[in-house]
Design a protein around this motif. Structure first.
Motif: not given
Length: 247
Positions: A24-46
């Motif tokens: 599901e495209v929506s799942n893939l894109l939101h998982r990309l956001v989740d991984h960025a917040l978990e792995l990068l020095d980031a507080d928000a993403a889109g």
């Protein structure tokens, strides 16, 4: 506790699974956001993707505030995602003064939302740029080199997953994927609002409840949102709040 290397490997494996499985495209894109917040020095993403006419559309974010920021970025035609999409290169201002200088219309909204850094990496396959991945931080400065390279790797894997048919151009493929993502976004927004009203919780909390419920039960986020909108099942809202960064 998992090491950073294990978390990175898990993230890349999960995103790359979409290469060989229906997803599901929506799942893939939101998982990309989740991984960025978990792995990068980031507080928000889109994430923004281009439609068939080459116009960027907001398709995923970790919060309603970030979604509004990205929509404003499109409205004023100024910001990191737009510059990144146009150039196909990462856009990483080194400090807040540069953010203000580069995007005088967009910068005040960034600061008002509590961020001091806004940057983006392209979602691209070879020479074809299909969108951009926006990253916000509450601290000034660009991502350090290792985080920037990881952000690009995550975006690249997700992009390849979106482009699964080599007989069509990337833009044609993403146009069809984007339509599904936009339809999911409309449904998700409706479901978030309905669940928030029913349960007396925030819109962001409503999204977290739906996302966590979908993962626990192995269901698509769009499917869960459809249940909320149709009233086929009221999600439990007493689950513990997610401890994921940025939620």
């Amino acid at each position: 506790m998992s090491t950073r290397e294990e978390l990175i490997a898990d993230a890349l494996l999960e995103l790359s699974d979409a290469l060989v499985e229906d997803f599901e495209v929506s799942n893939l894109l939101h998982r990309l956001v989740d991984h960025a917040l978990e792995l990068l020095d980031a507080d928000a993403a889109g994430i923004m993707l281009a439609d068939s006419s080459g116009t960027l559309q907001v398709v995923a974010s970790n919060s309603h505030a970030v979604e509004l920021l990205e929509l404003y970025e499109l409205q004023v035609g100024s910001g990191p995602c737009l510059d990144c999409f146009r150039t196909g290169q990462p856009v990483t201002p080194p400090d807040l003064a540069t953010v203000r200088a580069w995007w005088p219309d967009f910068a005040p909204r960034v600061e008002a939302a509590g961020y001091a850094s806004a940057q983006a990496v392209p979602m691209r396959l070879r020479d074809e740029v299909i969108g951009a991945f926006n990253i916000f931080r509450t601290r000034e400065g660009a991502l350090v080199d290792r985080d920037l390279r990881l952000a690009r790797a995550l975006a690249d894997v997700a992009t390849v997953a979106l482009i699964t048919d080599r007989t069509l151009t990337a833009r044609q493929l993403v146009a069809s994927q984007l339509q599904g993502a936009l339809s999911s976004r409309v449904l998700l927004e409706q479901a978030k609002g309905m669940l928030a009203e029913r349960a007396g919780i925030s819109v962001d909390r409503a999204f977290t409840v739906m996302r966590d419920h979908a993962r626990r039960h192995g269901r698509g986020l769009r499917e869960v949102a459809g249940d909320v909108v149709s009233g086929r099942g009221l999600l439990p809202t007493s689950t513990h709040p997610s401890t994921h960064p940025g939620t």
